[in-house]
Design an enzyme around this catalytic site. Structure first.
Site, short mmCIF file in Angstrom:
data_model
loop_
_atom_site.label_atom_id
_atom_site.label_comp_id
_atom_site.label_asym_id
_atom_site.label_seq_id
_atom_site.Cartn_x
_atom_site.Cartn_y
_atom_site.Cartn_z
N ASP A 24 0.13 66.92 -4.08
CA ASP A 24 -0.58 67.48 -5.23
C ASP A 24 -1.00 68.93 -5.00
OD1 ASP A 24 -0.63 65.12 -6.85
OD2 ASP A 24 -2.32 64.35 -5.70
N GLU A 75 -8.16 58.46 -0.97
CA GLU A 75 -8.11 59.78 -1.58
C GLU A 75 -9.32 59.93 -2.49
OE1 GLU A 75 -5.33 62.41 -4.65
OE2 GLU A 75 -5.66 60.28 -4.96
N ASP A 84 -4.89 55.45 -3.56
CA ASP A 84 -4.76 56.55 -4.51
C ASP A 84 -5.97 56.60 -5.45
OD1 ASP A 84 -3.04 58.56 -5.99
OD2 ASP A 84 -3.29 57.07 -7.59
#
Length: 411
Positions: free
Chosen positions: A298, A216, A191
């Site tokens: 997201d 990410e 993340d």
């Protein structure tokens, strides 16, 4: 890493086994609302379908105890009782996934961590009373700790972890090994990878040996006002540089392809060929490390920060599931949008597998006009998306599947 050097990895022996095989298809197995729905139990019922559909790995939401129910504000990393369910239910899910040979991907949130007690400057920057009981030295100086300056961007409003500290890295490696070897996660998703140097991701992967890893690395595409620029080379180069700095051990989500594809399907399909005649995202430069996707928790779901146009979803999947790269399917599209979407996606996955398309398959783009995109992938698949009509020349091609504004042929 210069982008022309893009497929040197075929020669090198790969410590991350799944990258070299090139046959991965991922499922993002949650959205922003999943914590409200007894999630581990829900997923356990779906494991047989995931396996039958052909997913090799399912990315699960963060499993550790968190201040926010979605899991992205972790505190006690060793507590696996979360809003998604108990540790017992998680273990039952992982056991079932192992039975069905679908790997479990853990969402690794190690850029930041919510403190338990006040320390230096009256901030909650200590971790007394829980496992991994760090003091203020573990928190970057930019976010109120006594550690060093961050090696990346700050995640605001919460203490950011200082990965330059040896004791911090040792504790993180121990925790990752526990997830990998004791709990049974086989893959990792990192993340907010912009938040700390990729060299630490490399160290974490080398010391824990997951089968597959993806980071990410998300920053903004190049826009002029609201208009997406045609050339996104600097955007994809930043992602390439991150992958390279992990020692090429991690793949990365192809945010460049997502940004371009979601504009292209609105009648601007010319965007899907770069000036060199290649796909314009990370997929065009380093396909074996590019995890392609349309939406995540997201960009889509109820957050919808940067959503793919919902009336073009199947064109999007017709593109990523026939093309090089490592495709990832979003839970919502697969399980919440009805049987028709589920079955069309499965059909595209079947064709990808049966025709031997991998992350490294060669591609020849034949058309990239406003309303028509057509390409041949490998030597056994051709496809088109858009309003324009097209079919491959030659009697050996037969239609494999088609739907609204897309068609795929096979030999």
């Amino acid at each position: 890493m210069g982008y022309m050097n893009n497929e040197c990895d075929q020669q090198q022996t790969d410590s991350v086994a799944a990258i070299s095989n090139g046959k991965e298809i991922l499922l993002q197995a949650f959205n922003w609302e999943s914590h409200k729905h007894d999630w581990w139990r829900n997923l356990e019922k779906k494991v047989p379908d995931m396996a039958k559909s052909g997913f090799t790995s399912a990315w699960l939401p963060p499993a550790s105890h968190s201040f926010a129910p979605e899991g992205y504000l972790p505190q006690n990393l060793y507590s696996l009782n979360s809003s998604y369910g108990s540790e017992h239910l998680l273990k039952a899910l992982l056991h079932k996934m192992k039975q069905y040979k679908v790997r479990a991907m853990a969402d690794i949130v190690i850029n930041h961590r919510v403190g338990t007690t006040k320390g230096n400057g009256g901030k909650y920057n200590r971790y007394d009373g829980i496992p991994i009981s760090w003091d203020e030295r573990a928190v970057t100086s930019c976010t109120g700790g006594l550690g060093n300056k961050s090696t990346g961007d700050n995640f605001h409003g919460v203490p950011n972890i200082d990965h330059t500290q040896h004791f911090v890295r040792k504790d993180i490696i121990d925790w990752l090994r526990w997830l990998r070897n004791t709990i049974g996660f086989q893959d990792f998703r990192f993340d907010f990878a912009r938040g700390y140097s990729a060299k630490y991701v490399k160290e974490y992967i080398e010391n824990t040996k997951p089968i597959f890893c993806v980071g990410e690395y998300w920053d903004s595409c190049n826009y002029k006002g609201h208009y997406l620029e045609y050339n996104q080379d600097s955007h994809r180069q930043r992602i390439i540089n991150w992958i390279d700095s992990t020692g090429q051990l991690a793949a990365a989500f192809d945010f460049t392809t997502k940004g371009i594809l979601q504009e292209a399907v609105k009648g601007e399909l010319w965007r899907l060929r770069d000036p060199q005649g290649k796909p314009p995202g990370v997929m065009g430069w380093w396909p074996s490390r590019a995890v392609t996707f349309l939406d995540n928790h997201d960009t889509g779901s109820t957050q919808a920060h940067w959503p793919f146009p919902s009336n073009h979803i199947m064109e999007g999947y017709a593109y990523i599931l026939t093309h090089p790269g490592i495709p990832s399917v979003f839970y919502d599209h697969f399980y919440d949008w009805g049987n028709s979407f589920h079955d069309q996606i499965v059909k595209l996955m079947d064709i990808r597998r049966s025709q031997g398309v991998t992350s490294r398959s060669p591609i020849q783009i034949l058309e990239a006009q406003p309303n028509l995109y057509a390409a041949v992938i490998g030597d056994k698949i051709s496809m088109k998306i858009g309003e324009g009509s097209w079919c491959p020349s030659g009697k050996e091609w037969t239609l494999a599947t088609s739907g609204h504004r897309y068609a795929v042929w096979q030999k």
